[in-house]
Design a protein around this motif. Structure first.
Motif, mmCIF file in Angstrom:
data_model
loop_
_atom_site.group_PDB
_atom_site.id
_atom_site.type_symbol
_atom_site.label_atom_id
_atom_site.label_comp_id
_atom_site.label_asym_id
_atom_site.label_seq_id
_atom_site.Cartn_x
_atom_site.Cartn_y
_atom_site.Cartn_z
ATOM 1 N N TYR B 40 44.447 43.180 21.774
ATOM 2 C CA TYR B 40 45.506 42.626 22.608
ATOM 3 C C TYR B 40 46.931 42.706 22.067
ATOM 4 O O TYR B 40 47.723 43.403 22.668
ATOM 5 C CB TYR B 40 45.172 41.214 23.100
ATOM 6 N N PRO B 41 47.281 42.103 20.975
ATOM 7 C CA PRO B 41 48.742 42.136 20.733
ATOM 8 C C PRO B 41 49.260 43.554 20.523
ATOM 9 O O PRO B 41 50.405 43.835 20.814
ATOM 10 C CB PRO B 41 48.930 41.308 19.470
ATOM 11 N N ARG B 44 50.173 45.513 23.948
ATOM 12 C CA ARG B 44 51.066 44.784 24.835
ATOM 13 C C ARG B 44 51.869 45.694 25.760
ATOM 14 O O ARG B 44 52.081 45.374 26.922
ATOM 15 C CB ARG B 44 52.031 43.995 23.984
ATOM 16 N N GLY B 55 50.208 33.980 36.948
ATOM 17 C CA GLY B 55 50.717 33.586 35.641
ATOM 18 C C GLY B 55 51.612 32.371 35.715
ATOM 19 O O GLY B 55 51.331 31.337 35.126
ATOM 20 N N GLU B 56 52.700 32.479 36.442
ATOM 21 C CA GLU B 56 53.591 31.330 36.631
ATOM 22 C C GLU B 56 54.393 31.549 37.907
ATOM 23 O O GLU B 56 54.493 32.667 38.410
ATOM 24 C CB GLU B 56 54.526 31.151 35.431
ATOM 25 N N ASN B 131 53.019 37.887 36.845
ATOM 26 C CA ASN B 131 51.872 38.231 36.012
ATOM 27 C C ASN B 131 52.037 37.806 34.563
ATOM 28 O O ASN B 131 51.167 38.039 33.751
ATOM 29 C CB ASN B 131 51.649 39.748 36.034
ATOM 30 N N ASP B 132 53.157 37.202 34.253
ATOM 31 C CA ASP B 132 53.434 36.858 32.860
ATOM 32 C C ASP B 132 52.518 35.726 32.415
ATOM 33 O O ASP B 132 52.476 34.673 33.041
ATOM 34 C CB ASP B 132 54.900 36.442 32.741
ATOM 35 N N PHE B 133 51.779 35.941 31.363
ATOM 36 C CA PHE B 133 50.830 34.907 30.927
ATOM 37 C C PHE B 133 51.132 34.381 29.532
ATOM 38 O O PHE B 133 50.440 33.514 29.031
ATOM 39 C CB PHE B 133 49.398 35.453 30.972
ATOM 40 N N GLU B 134 52.169 34.861 28.899
ATOM 41 C CA GLU B 134 52.460 34.422 27.531
ATOM 42 C C GLU B 134 53.398 33.224 27.587
ATOM 43 O O GLU B 134 54.618 33.364 27.556
ATOM 44 C CB GLU B 134 53.059 35.578 26.737
ATOM 45 N N HIS B 135 52.819 32.043 27.691
ATOM 46 C CA HIS B 135 53.611 30.845 27.932
ATOM 47 C C HIS B 135 53.873 30.033 26.664
ATOM 48 O O HIS B 135 54.510 28.998 26.735
ATOM 49 C CB HIS B 135 52.885 29.932 28.921
ATOM 50 N N ALA B 136 53.348 30.475 25.528
ATOM 51 C CA ALA B 136 53.433 29.635 24.336
ATOM 52 C C ALA B 136 54.886 29.442 23.896
ATOM 53 O O ALA B 136 55.645 30.403 23.815
ATOM 54 C CB ALA B 136 52.633 30.258 23.202
#
Lengths: 372, 160
Positions: B40-41, B44, B55-56, B131-136
Motif C-alpha cells: 500500500y504506501p 500510492r 471516503g468523505e 475517494n480520499d480515505f487517508e483521514h489520519a
C-alpha cells in the motif's frame, strides 16, 4: 489425586477472567471461568463492553436512518441486517418491491454469507493455532469486498439497502466480477478442506468436543449453522422465504452430531450452497427500478411488525412497535449471537480450557452483535 | 498393544496431512503470481479506488470558486449523527433583496459514518463523496472541516 491426599493438599475451584482483551474471544467479550485445574466447571459471559445502545438510538432516528446503524451490529453481515430492517418497514407499509431489487438483495446477501464464513474459517484455524488459514480466508474474502466496494461504495458497513429498494443500481461490472469470483472460489474451497478439515490435529481438537443435543439447541434458541449442526432445522430462508429465496433451489445443511466438527462442516457446506444460489440468480437479474418510489418521510401505521432473516450466524429478528410517527416507539433486535452465546456454558462444561476456545470459534461470535 | 498401534497410526496420519497441507503452501511458493497482496504506501501513486467508494463528503466548487449549495439544510436533517452543520447568513444583493446564503458548511469528519444519506438528500447535487480515505491527523480539531472555500459563492441559476 492420591498423591495430593497423602501430602495433605486440597484442590479447589478458582475463577479466571478470559477477556475482555483476549485474542480468541473475537472482541471484547469477558468470560468468567470457574475452573478445576484445567477443566471448565462453569462459563459466565459478561457483556456490556461494546454496548452502544443501538436500540435506544433507533427510537430517535427516522426509518431511513435506522438502517445504517444495523451495519454496526453484526459487521460481517451488514447487508443482511440492513435487509431485515428494510423488509420490516416495507411489510409495515405493505409495499412489495420489484423482482430486480429482490434478486440483487439475495445475491449480495449470499455473497455476504460467503465472506462471513470465509473470515470465520480463517479465524477458526487461527484460534486453533494455524495462522496460515487466516491468510487464505482473507485472500478469497478480498474478492468479495472488492465487489461490494464497487457496487455498494464500502467494504464492511455498506448501507446499501434502503426502505423501498437499494441505494444505487448494480455496477456494470457486477455480474462479470461475481462470476469470476465463483470460478475462482470453486477451485479454492477444496483447498480449505485440504488445509484444515483433514488435518489430524484439527480433528482431534474438534471431533466430539462441545456437544450440543437437538433438544438443548431448541431450548437455548440456538439458530443458524450452530443449531443446524445439532439437527435443529431452522433455516429462515427455507421456512419463511423472503426476497428471492423462494425462486432458488438449495439444500438446508443438517448434521446430527452437534459437536465442533459438525458445526465446522455445516459452514463449509453452506458455502457451497451459497455459491449454488448465486449461480442460479446471477444470469437472470430482471429489469426494473432499483428503488421504488417512496415518500420522503416514512411514517409507519400504528402497530407491531416483525421480520426474520437468516444471517450467517442465525436468525435475526427485527421487532418494530410504531405509534404512527416518523421513528419507532420501540425497536428490538433478536440477535443470533446473543442466543447462541447462552448455550456456551452448557457446551463447555466439563471440557478443557483449550476446548473452550474451539467451541467459541465454532459458535462464530461477533461481539457487537451480542451487545448492540 | 492396541493403544500403541493407534498411537503410531495417528503419528503417520498427522505426517500425511501435514504434507498435504504443505503441498498447498509449496504451490503458492512457486506460483507467486497468485498472491494478491498490495504494497500500500508504495503504490500510492497508482492506487485507484472504486468510483463509488465513500471516503468523505466534499462540497464541489467550479473554477470560478462557485458551489451549488443553497443552504437548504436537507443534508443536515438527513444526517443521523449530526455530522453536518449549515450556518447561513442573510446577504443583500445588488438589487436590494435579502437572500439566504451559506456562511459556513461545517463537516465533522470524526462523527461521519459514510452512510451516504446526505448525498441522496441534496436537491441541488452540491455535495459528493470523494475517494480520499487517508483521514489520519495529529489533532482531533483538524477533523472539523469547513467545506465551502473562502470567498466562494452560489452558482448562478441554482435554486431549490
Amino acid at each position: 489425586m492420591m498423591a495430593d491426599k497423602k501430602a495433605g493438599l486440597k484442590s479447589q475451584e478458582y475463577f479466571i477472567n478470559m477477556g475482555p482483551q483476549h485474542p480468541s474471544t473475537h472482541g471484547v467479550l469477558r468470560l468468567l471461568l470457574s475452573l478445576d485445574g484445567e477443566i471448565v466447571k462453569k462459563v459466565e459471559p459478561h457483556l456490556g463492553y461494546i454496548h452502544r445502545s443501538i436500540e435506544k438510538m433507533c427510537e430517535f432516528d427516522s426509518y431511513g436512518q435506522i438502517v445504517h446503524l444495523t451495519d454496526r451490529m453484526d459487521y460481517l453481515a451488514s447487508h443482511i441486517n440492513n435487509e431485515a430492517v428494510c423488509l420490516a418497514v416495507e411489510n409495515a407499509l405493505e409495499i412489495e418491491v420489484n423482482e430486480r431489487i429482490k434478486t440483487i438483495r439475495t445475491i449480495i446477501a449470499e455473497l455476504q454469507r460467503l465472506s462471513s464464513h470465509q473470515l470465520w474459517w480463517g479465524v477458526m484455524g487461527m484460534d486453533l493455532g494455524a495462522i496460515t488459514t487466516f491468510l487464505y480466508g482473507f485472500r478469497d474474502r478480498e474478492m468479495i469486498t472488492d465487489i461490494f466496494e464497487e457496487t455498494c461504495g464500502a467494504r464492511l458497513t455498506m448501507n446499501y439497502n434502503m426502505p423501498g429498494g437499494l441505494m444505487f443500481d448494480i455496477h456494470p461490472d457486477f455480474q462479470k466480477k461475481v462470476k469470476a469470483f465463483l470460478k475462482h472460489f470453486k477451485k479454492k474451497l477444496p483447498e480449505y478442506d485440504q488445509l484444515l478439515s483433514d488435518n489430524v490435529i484439527f480433528r482431534e481438537r474438534t471431533v466430539g468436543v462441545g456437544k450440543l443435543s437437538k433438544e438443548d439447541a431448541i431450548s437455548y434458541g440456538v439458530t443458524g449453522p450452530t443449531g443446524r449442526a445439532s439437527g435443529f432445522s431452522n433455516d429462515v430462508r427455507k421456512q419463511e422465504a423472503y426476497s428471492a429465496y423462494n425462486k432458488v433451489n438449495f439444500k438446508e445443511i443438517l448434521y446430527t452430531e452437534g459437536d465442533c466438527f459438525a458445526r465446522y462442516k455445516a459452514r463449509i457446506d453452506e458455502m457451497w450452497e451459497s455459491m449454488h444460489i448465486i449461480e442460479q440468480l446471477i444470469d437472470n437479474i430482471p429489469e426494473g427500478l432499483y428503488r421504488e418510489k417512496m415518500r420522503k418521510v416514512i411514517k409507519l401505521p400504528k402497530g407491531e411488525y416483525y421480520q426474520r432473516v437468516e444471517t450467517p450466524r442465525g436468525e435475526l429478528g427485527v421487532y418494530i412497535i410504531s405509534e404512527g410517527g416518523m421513528s419507532p416507539y420501540r425497536l428490538k433486535f433478536r440477535s443470533p449471537g446473543f442466543s447462541n452465546l447462552s448455550a456456551l456454558d452448557h457446551m463447555a462444561r466439563g471440557s478443557k480450557i483449550a476446548d473452550l476456545v474451539a467451541i467459541m470459534s465454532t459458535i462464530d461470535l461477533v461481539i457487537p452483535d451480542i451487545d448492540r | 498393544m492396541k493403544a500403541i498401534i493407534h498411537y503410531f497410526k495417528t503419528i503417520f496420519a498427522a505426517l500425511k496431512t501435514l504434507v498435504k497441507g504443505m503441498a498447498i503452501t509449496g504451490h503458492y511458493f512457486i506460483h507467486p503470481k497468485e498472491i494478491i497482496t498490495q504494497q500500500y504506501p508504495e503504490n500510492r501513486d497508482t492506487l485507484k479506488m472504486f468510483e463509488r467508494f465513500r471516503g468523505e463528503v466534499v462540497l464541489l466548487h467550479n473554477e470560478n470558486n462557485e458551489h451549488r449549495c443553497t443552504g437548504c439544510s436537507a443534508c443536515e436533517i438527513a444526517c443521523p449523527n449530526g455530522t453536518i452543520e449549515i450556518i447561513t447568513k442573510r446577504v443583500e444583493t445588488p438589487e436590494g433583496r435579502k437572500v439566504k446564503q451559506i456562511d459556513r458548511f461545517v463537516y465533522h469528519l470524526s462523527m461521519c459514518t459514510m452512510c451516504n444519506l446526505c448525498i441522496l438528500a441534496c436537491p441541488t447535487d452540491a455535495i459528493v463523496m470523494s475517494n480520499d480515505f487517508e483521514h489520519a491527523v495529529f489533532d482531533r480539531s483538524q477533523l472539523t472541516k469547513i467545506l465551502n472555500k473562502p470567498g466562494s459563492k452560489l452558482m448562478e441559476g441554482v435554486r431549490h
